[in-house]
Design a protein around this motif. Structure first.
Motif, mmCIF file in Angstrom:
data_model
loop_
_atom_site.group_PDB
_atom_site.id
_atom_site.type_symbol
_atom_site.label_atom_id
_atom_site.label_comp_id
_atom_site.label_asym_id
_atom_site.label_seq_id
_atom_site.Cartn_x
_atom_site.Cartn_y
_atom_site.Cartn_z
ATOM 1 N N ALA A 153 -33.018 8.411 -36.767
ATOM 2 C CA ALA A 153 -34.362 8.785 -36.545
ATOM 3 C C ALA A 153 -35.143 8.783 -38.111
ATOM 4 O O ALA A 153 -34.426 9.226 -38.857
ATOM 5 N N PHE A 169 -35.300 5.161 -34.568
ATOM 6 C CA PHE A 169 -36.295 5.875 -33.776
ATOM 7 C C PHE A 169 -37.369 6.332 -34.464
ATOM 8 O O PHE A 169 -37.038 7.096 -35.656
ATOM 9 N N ALA A 194 -40.394 9.088 -34.314
ATOM 10 C CA ALA A 194 -41.083 10.309 -33.701
ATOM 11 C C ALA A 194 -42.626 10.122 -33.544
ATOM 12 O O ALA A 194 -43.101 9.688 -34.673
ATOM 13 N N ALA A 233 -37.432 1.656 -31.600
ATOM 14 C CA ALA A 233 -37.789 2.490 -30.559
ATOM 15 C C ALA A 233 -38.583 3.775 -30.813
ATOM 16 O O ALA A 233 -38.843 4.297 -31.819
ATOM 17 N N SER A 234 -39.720 4.143 -29.966
ATOM 18 C CA SER A 234 -40.474 5.333 -30.162
ATOM 19 C C SER A 234 -39.452 6.344 -29.601
ATOM 20 O O SER A 234 -38.907 6.361 -28.669
ATOM 21 N N GLY A 235 -39.691 7.462 -30.333
ATOM 22 C CA GLY A 235 -38.880 8.771 -30.059
ATOM 23 C C GLY A 235 -39.390 10.271 -30.367
ATOM 24 O O GLY A 235 -38.987 10.688 -30.820
ATOM 25 N N ILE A 236 -40.410 10.325 -29.440
ATOM 26 C CA ILE A 236 -40.899 9.686 -28.083
ATOM 27 C C ILE A 236 -42.300 9.502 -28.307
ATOM 28 O O ILE A 236 -43.076 10.374 -29.247
ATOM 29 N N GLY A 238 -39.461 4.782 -25.867
ATOM 30 C CA GLY A 238 -39.146 6.051 -25.494
ATOM 31 C C GLY A 238 -40.291 7.002 -25.008
ATOM 32 O O GLY A 238 -41.256 6.897 -25.679
ATOM 33 N N ALA A 253 -36.739 11.174 -22.837
ATOM 34 C CA ALA A 253 -36.246 12.354 -23.440
ATOM 35 C C ALA A 253 -36.014 13.556 -22.345
ATOM 36 O O ALA A 253 -37.297 13.810 -22.072
ATOM 37 N N GLU A 303 -32.110 10.372 -23.334
ATOM 38 C CA GLU A 303 -32.139 11.043 -24.967
ATOM 39 C C GLU A 303 -32.198 12.484 -24.721
ATOM 40 O O GLU A 303 -33.235 13.018 -24.526
ATOM 41 N N GLN A 339 -27.924 12.899 -30.459
ATOM 42 C CA GLN A 339 -28.429 12.841 -31.811
ATOM 43 C C GLN A 339 -27.370 13.896 -32.764
ATOM 44 O O GLN A 339 -26.685 14.793 -32.006
ATOM 45 N N ASN A 369 -27.162 8.571 -32.389
ATOM 46 C CA ASN A 369 -28.429 8.709 -33.471
ATOM 47 C C ASN A 369 -28.165 9.496 -34.552
ATOM 48 O O ASN A 369 -28.193 10.772 -34.257
#
Length: 346
Positions: free
Chosen positions: A6, A32, A34, A58-61, A90, A169, A187, A223, A323
């Motif tokens: 991340a 990822f 955030a 990836a979008s997290g989130i 995400g 998530a 997630e 994570q 992650n």
């Protein structure tokens, strides 16, 4: 097992992205980004797409409340296009403090909205003329709302993929059940492999029983902070303040998902004390009460043998993407940590 990382949204973003090519070569598979109440994640993910070749993004989130379902679908399709098919969407509900406080949107029906957002996104990507009659979203707007001129439309561009992977998530029982039913990936946060089956097993099983086989297996993304050595134990302490923030301060009394998770892990007394102290402004005292066992079991901080055993425990509990947050002091040390965790996970 994939290795992910991340990116920190609080600073040093461009410097970290400049190092991603080295992380790619070290074995990093997915990154990822955030989106809390900071810079938006989408502009940063586009920047990453332009600076990398292989790395998945990836979008997290992305919170489900701050964009319409169709804008989420358009954004994912655009990100998938500029990254040549390397994007994962995400999604998550975030929490009422952010959604109502920062976005000014009522935090209602997170479960039902997540389902409808996923269904609408997949209709958009398949280039269907968009008609949707849901409890929370109706497209086009029904008679009596708006001008009455809305009509079913399909996305103009042809998406690179008709199904972009979706990761949700989720930590609550019903949210996890819905994720296992509908999403490509899950997630959780504060993942303790020894407790995963007890805490989430029934929800995962119920969701998987209704899962479309075409979705394939559920990608479980855990994570963990990463440091390997015989003298790194002190680094566990760096996780105390973050754990206390979530368990104690992310929400109000009786409305804190992370506090509820700590209780389900068996730390009922500690969770209550941490929250009471944190909400009183006694953050250091709250952090001191975060159980050492919890910090250890959700981390990859210790000797090589310890980290190897923890990775094995993660695998056996169903984790498919690890992650990590490599805690090296220099870029070179972080590269070595990624190389080592890739080796241990292979």
């Amino acid at each position: 097992m994939r290795i992910g990382m991340a990116l920190n949204y609080s600073g040093g973003f461009k410097e970290t992205v400049a190092e991603l090519a080295d992380y790619e070569r070290a074995g990093l598979d997915i990154v990822f980004v955030a989106e809390a109440y900071s810079f938006d994640a989408v502009s940063q993910m586009g920047y990453i797409a332009a600076k990398t070749d292989r790395l998945e993004i990836a979008s997290g989130i992305l919170p489900i409340y701050s964009r319409t379902p169709t804008l989420l679908a358009m954004t994912a399709a655009g990100m998938d296009y500029v990254s040549d098919g390397r994007f994962t969407l995400g999604l998550g509900a975030s929490g009422p403090q952010v959604i109502e406080g920062f976005h000014g949107v009522p935090y209602t029906a997170p479960l039902g909205r997540t389902r409808e957002v996923i269904e609408i996104c997949r209709k958009v990507w398949q280039r269907e003329k968009l008609s949707y009659d849901g409890k929370h979203y109706t497209l086009p707007l029904p008679e009596g709302q708006g001008t009455g001129l809305g009509k079913p439309l399909k996305i103009i561009n042809h998406p690179v993929r008709p199904r972009i992977p979706i990761v949700v998530a989720a930590i609550g029982p019903k949210n996890v059940e819905l994720t296992a039913e509908l999403a490509e990936g899950w997630e959780p946060i504060f993942y303790v492999p020894e407790k995963a089956g007890e805490v989430w097993g029934p929800s995962l099983a119920a969701g998987m029983a209704r899962r479309d086989p075409s979705l394939g297996g559920l990608d479980t993304i855990a994570q963990a902070a990463l440091a390997i050595g015989d003298d790194v134990q002190d680094l566990l302490e760096l996780g105390r303040s973050m754990a206390a923030l979530y368990i104690g301060g992310m929400g109000a009394k009786g409305k804190n998902f992370y506090n509820e998770l700590a209780r389900r892990y068996g730390y009922e007394k500690e969770a209550e004390q941490i929250q009471d102290l944190y909400l009183e402004g006694k953050k250091q005292e709250a952090a001191a009460l975060v159980p050492q066992e919890l910090l250890e079991k959700m981390s990859l901080i210790g000797s090589e043998g310890f980290v190897r055993d923890r990775i094995q425990a993660m695998k056996e509990s169903g984790v498919t993407t690890l992650n990590v947050a490599p805690m090296g002091r220099t870029h070179e040390e972080r590269i070595k940590l990624l190389e080592k965790v890739k080796e241990l996970a292979s």
